[in-house]
Design a protein around this motif. Structure first.
Motif, mmCIF file in Angstrom:
data_model
loop_
_atom_site.group_PDB
_atom_site.id
_atom_site.type_symbol
_atom_site.label_atom_id
_atom_site.label_comp_id
_atom_site.label_asym_id
_atom_site.label_seq_id
_atom_site.Cartn_x
_atom_site.Cartn_y
_atom_site.Cartn_z
ATOM 1 N N GLY A 15 0.919 -1.266 0.122
ATOM 2 C CA GLY A 15 -0.066 -0.197 -0.161
ATOM 3 C C GLY A 15 0.659 1.207 0.091
ATOM 4 O O GLY A 15 0.245 2.362 0.195
ATOM 5 N N SER A 16 2.125 1.301 -0.274
ATOM 6 C CA SER A 16 2.889 2.432 -0.045
ATOM 7 C C SER A 16 2.651 3.218 -1.557
ATOM 8 O O SER A 16 3.065 4.507 -1.252
ATOM 9 C CB SER A 16 4.426 2.022 0.098
ATOM 10 O OG SER A 16 4.911 1.367 -1.104
ATOM 11 N N GLY A 17 2.191 2.738 -2.510
ATOM 12 C CA GLY A 17 1.965 3.570 -3.788
ATOM 13 C C GLY A 17 2.711 3.265 -4.950
ATOM 14 O O GLY A 17 3.097 4.053 -5.762
ATOM 15 N N LYS A 18 2.954 1.737 -4.877
ATOM 16 C CA LYS A 18 3.723 1.432 -6.084
ATOM 17 C C LYS A 18 2.923 1.521 -7.165
ATOM 18 O O LYS A 18 3.645 1.915 -8.572
ATOM 19 C CB LYS A 18 4.421 -0.099 -5.859
ATOM 20 C CG LYS A 18 5.296 -0.296 -4.720
ATOM 21 C CD LYS A 18 5.373 -1.736 -4.201
ATOM 22 C CE LYS A 18 4.136 -2.487 -3.769
ATOM 23 N NZ LYS A 18 3.675 -2.180 -2.489
ATOM 24 N N THR A 19 1.805 1.076 -7.244
ATOM 25 C CA THR A 19 0.791 1.167 -8.437
ATOM 26 C C THR A 19 0.828 2.620 -8.963
ATOM 27 O O THR A 19 0.678 3.043 -9.976
ATOM 28 C CB THR A 19 -0.526 0.286 -8.118
ATOM 29 O OG1 THR A 19 -0.131 -0.782 -7.794
ATOM 30 C CG2 THR A 19 -1.156 0.390 -9.640
ATOM 31 N N ALA A 20 0.358 3.407 -7.779
ATOM 32 C CA ALA A 20 0.167 4.729 -8.118
ATOM 33 C C ALA A 20 1.286 5.500 -8.896
ATOM 34 O O ALA A 20 1.230 6.312 -9.446
ATOM 35 C CB ALA A 20 -0.124 5.611 -6.623
ATOM 36 N N ASP A 48 -3.935 -5.298 -9.369
ATOM 37 C CA ASP A 48 -3.128 -4.393 -10.081
ATOM 38 C C ASP A 48 -2.856 -3.873 -11.551
ATOM 39 O O ASP A 48 -3.057 -2.906 -11.718
ATOM 40 C CB ASP A 48 -1.607 -4.169 -9.200
ATOM 41 C CG ASP A 48 -1.526 -3.768 -7.861
ATOM 42 O OD1 ASP A 48 -2.639 -3.784 -7.395
ATOM 43 O OD2 ASP A 48 -0.560 -3.770 -7.264
ATOM 44 N N GLU A 105 6.332 -4.324 -11.323
ATOM 45 C CA GLU A 105 5.968 -4.087 -9.680
ATOM 46 C C GLU A 105 5.813 -5.138 -8.920
ATOM 47 O O GLU A 105 5.368 -5.978 -9.295
ATOM 48 C CB GLU A 105 4.556 -3.236 -9.642
ATOM 49 C CG GLU A 105 4.124 -3.145 -8.110
ATOM 50 C CD GLU A 105 2.628 -2.551 -8.035
ATOM 51 O OE1 GLU A 105 1.983 -2.208 -9.121
ATOM 52 O OE2 GLU A 105 2.156 -2.678 -7.194
ATOM 53 N N ASN A 152 6.688 8.514 -0.548
ATOM 54 C CA ASN A 152 5.658 8.904 -1.130
ATOM 55 C C ASN A 152 4.307 9.418 -0.031
ATOM 56 O O ASN A 152 4.682 9.197 1.109
ATOM 57 C CB ASN A 152 4.948 7.524 -1.826
ATOM 58 C CG ASN A 152 3.851 7.845 -2.938
ATOM 59 O OD1 ASN A 152 3.979 8.859 -3.565
ATOM 60 N ND2 ASN A 152 2.692 6.953 -3.052
ATOM 61 N N LYS A 153 3.432 9.892 -0.480
ATOM 62 C CA LYS A 153 2.301 10.457 0.271
ATOM 63 C C LYS A 153 2.608 11.552 1.077
ATOM 64 O O LYS A 153 2.492 11.585 2.301
ATOM 65 C CB LYS A 153 1.511 9.125 0.882
ATOM 66 C CG LYS A 153 1.218 8.001 0.226
ATOM 67 C CD LYS A 153 0.228 7.162 0.854
ATOM 68 C CE LYS A 153 0.270 5.757 0.427
ATOM 69 N NZ LYS A 153 -0.632 4.743 0.987
ATOM 70 N N ASP A 155 1.896 14.352 0.991
ATOM 71 C CA ASP A 155 0.535 15.211 1.427
ATOM 72 C C ASP A 155 -0.145 14.963 2.569
ATOM 73 O O ASP A 155 -0.745 15.716 3.151
ATOM 74 C CB ASP A 155 -0.489 15.189 -0.008
ATOM 75 C CG ASP A 155 -0.586 13.731 -0.562
ATOM 76 O OD1 ASP A 155 -0.031 12.939 -0.493
ATOM 77 O OD2 ASP A 155 -1.933 13.439 -0.177
ATOM 78 N N SER A 185 2.257 10.854 -5.597
ATOM 79 C CA SER A 185 1.677 10.082 -6.874
ATOM 80 C C SER A 185 0.493 10.321 -7.324
ATOM 81 O O SER A 185 0.134 10.162 -8.426
ATOM 82 C CB SER A 185 2.227 8.436 -6.640
ATOM 83 O OG SER A 185 3.024 8.379 -6.196
HETATM 84 N N1 LIG Z 1 -2.680 10.789 -0.245
HETATM 85 C C1 LIG Z 1 -1.956 10.004 -1.041
HETATM 86 N N2 LIG Z 1 -2.724 8.562 -1.344
HETATM 87 C C2 LIG Z 1 -1.878 7.913 -2.096
HETATM 88 C C3 LIG Z 1 -0.660 8.448 -2.773
HETATM 89 N N3 LIG Z 1 -0.046 7.273 -3.593
HETATM 90 C C4 LIG Z 1 -0.872 6.402 -3.397
HETATM 91 N N4 LIG Z 1 -1.909 6.699 -2.597
HETATM 92 C C5 LIG Z 1 -3.316 5.874 -2.108
HETATM 93 O O1 LIG Z 1 -2.801 4.824 -1.354
HETATM 94 C C6 LIG Z 1 -3.460 3.508 -1.570
HETATM 95 C C7 LIG Z 1 -2.417 2.546 -2.079
HETATM 96 O O2 LIG Z 1 -1.873 2.752 -3.227
HETATM 97 P P1 LIG Z 1 -1.304 1.825 -4.209
HETATM 98 O O3 LIG Z 1 -0.874 2.372 -5.415
HETATM 99 O O4 LIG Z 1 -2.382 0.699 -4.631
HETATM 100 O O5 LIG Z 1 -0.125 1.059 -3.327
HETATM 101 P P2 LIG Z 1 0.660 -0.445 -3.507
HETATM 102 O O6 LIG Z 1 2.149 -0.219 -3.084
HETATM 103 O O7 LIG Z 1 0.662 -0.596 -5.211
HETATM 104 O O8 LIG Z 1 -0.007 -1.498 -2.812
HETATM 105 P P3 LIG Z 1 0.081 -2.957 -3.305
HETATM 106 O O9 LIG Z 1 0.721 -3.412 -4.600
HETATM 107 O O10 LIG Z 1 -1.281 -3.630 -2.663
HETATM 108 O O11 LIG Z 1 1.041 -3.272 -2.192
HETATM 109 C C8 LIG Z 1 -4.441 3.905 -2.771
HETATM 110 O O12 LIG Z 1 -5.693 4.240 -2.223
HETATM 111 C C9 LIG Z 1 -3.827 5.183 -3.283
HETATM 112 O O13 LIG Z 1 -5.098 5.991 -4.039
HETATM 113 C C10 LIG Z 1 -0.351 9.694 -2.542
HETATM 114 O O14 LIG Z 1 1.197 10.123 -2.949
HETATM 115 N N5 LIG Z 1 -0.867 10.467 -1.770
#
Ligand SMILES: Nc1nc2c(ncn2[C@@H]2O[C@H](COP(=O)(O)OP(=O)(O)OP(=O)(O)O)[C@@H](O)[C@H]2O)c(=O)[nH]1
Ligand SMILES: [Mg+2]
Length: 206
Positions: A15-20, A48, A105, A152-153, A155, A185
Motif C-alpha cells: 500500500g505504499s503507492g507502487k501502483t500509483a 493491480d 511492480e 510517497n504520500k 501530502d 503520486s
Molecule cells: N494521499 C495519497 N494517497 C496515495 C498516494 N499514492 C498512493 N495513494 C493511495 O494509497 C493507496 C495504495 O496505493 P497503491 O498504489 O495501490 O499502493 P501499492 O504499493 O501499489 O499497494 P500493493 O500493490 O497492494 O502493495 C491507494 O488508495 C492510493 O490511491 C499519495 O501520494 N498520496
C-alpha cells in the motif's frame, strides 16, 4: 532480452503507492518519447494490472500491461526465482518489439526485498509517510541499496504526525548519497525527478 530495454523494479511495503507511482510515471515517460510496458505482481489476483489498465486508459495500450499471479511470497517471484516475471517480460517484448522500458511492480513486501539482477537493471523502493517517520532508520536492503528511494504520500504526512524533513534526512544518511525523491503520486509531485533518475541510468556494457 535485448540490451536496449531498460528493466526497472518497483518494490515497497503493502500500500505504499507502487501502483500509483507507475500510473503517474508512465504518462511522463511517454511524453518524453519512451515506450513503456508494465508487469504487475499480485499473489492471487490481477488486481493491480486491472487498476493500471483502467487508470491509464487512453495513455497506455491495455495490452502492454500484464499481471503475474505469483501464488507465493512476492520476493520469491522477483528475487529467488523470477521465471514467471522473465517469461511475462519476454512475452511482452515479443508482442511489442518497440518497448524500451519494462516496469516490474513487485507485490507489497517487507524491507528486505530486492530484485534479482537477472530480472531488472535498477530498482526503486517506495515508502510512504503513513508508515511512519521511523522507516528509513529501520534500514533493510530495500531502503539502503535501492537505486532510488521514493518517499510517497507527502501530502498526508501532516495528518499522521510524520515530519517529512526528518524522514528524508534520515533516508539521506542511511543511503550515503544515493537518491531520495519525495512524491505525491496522485498529483504528480516529484514524478519528473523519478523519471530523470530512470532516464539517467546507464547500463554497464556486458
Ligand atoms: N494521499 C495519497 N494517497 C496515495 C498516494 N499514492 C498512493 N495513494 C493511495 O494509497 C493507496 C495504495 O496505493 P497503491 O498504489 O495501490 O499502493 P501499492 O504499493 O501499489 O499497494 P500493493 O500493490 O497492494 O502493495 C491507494 O488508495 C492510493 O490511491 C499519495 O501520494 N498520496
Ligand atoms: Mg500495487
Amino acid at each position: 532480452m535485448t540490451d536496449d530495454v531498460l528493466r526497472v523494479g518497483i518494490a515497497g511495503p503493502v500500500g505504499s503507492g507502487k501502483t500509483a507511482l507507475i500510473e503517474a510515471l508512465v504518462p511522463v515517460l511517454i511524453a518524453r518519447g519512451r515506450r513503456p510496458a508494465v508487469v504487475t505482481n499480485d499473489i492471487y489476483t490481477q488486481e493491480d494490472a486491472q487498476h493500471v489498465r483502467r487508470n491509464l486508459a487512453g495513455v497506455l495500450d491495455p495490452e502492454r500491461v500484464v499481471g503475474v499471479e505469483t501464488g507465493a511470497c512476492p520476493h520469491t517471484a522477483v528475487r529467488d526465482d523470477p521465471t514467471m516475471n522473465l517469461a511475462a517480460g519476454a512475452e511482452l517484448l515479443e508482442r511489442f518489439p518497440d518497448i524500451d522500458t519494462l516496469l516490474y511492480e513487485s507485490g507489497g513486501d517487507n524491507l528486505t526485498l530486492t530484485f534479482s539482477p537477472a530480472l531488472v537493471d535498477m530498482f526503486f523502493f517506495v515508502l510512504d509517510t503513513a508508515e511512519g517517520e521511523k522507516m528509513p532508520r529501520k534500514r533493510g536492503p530495500g531502503i539502503t541499496d535501492s537505486d532510488v528511494l521514493v518517499i510517497n504520500k507527502v501530502d498526508i504526512a501532516q495528518y499522521v504526525r510524520c515530519d517529512v524533513g526528518v524522514m528524508s534526512a534520515d533516508a539521506d544518511r542511511v543511503r550515503e548519497g544515493r537518491p531520495v525523491v519525495l512524491t505525491n503520486s496522485l498529483t504528480g509531485d516529484g514524478i519528473q525527478q523519478v523519471a530523470d533518475l530512470l532516464e539517467g541510468y546507464r547500463k554497464v556494457p556486458a
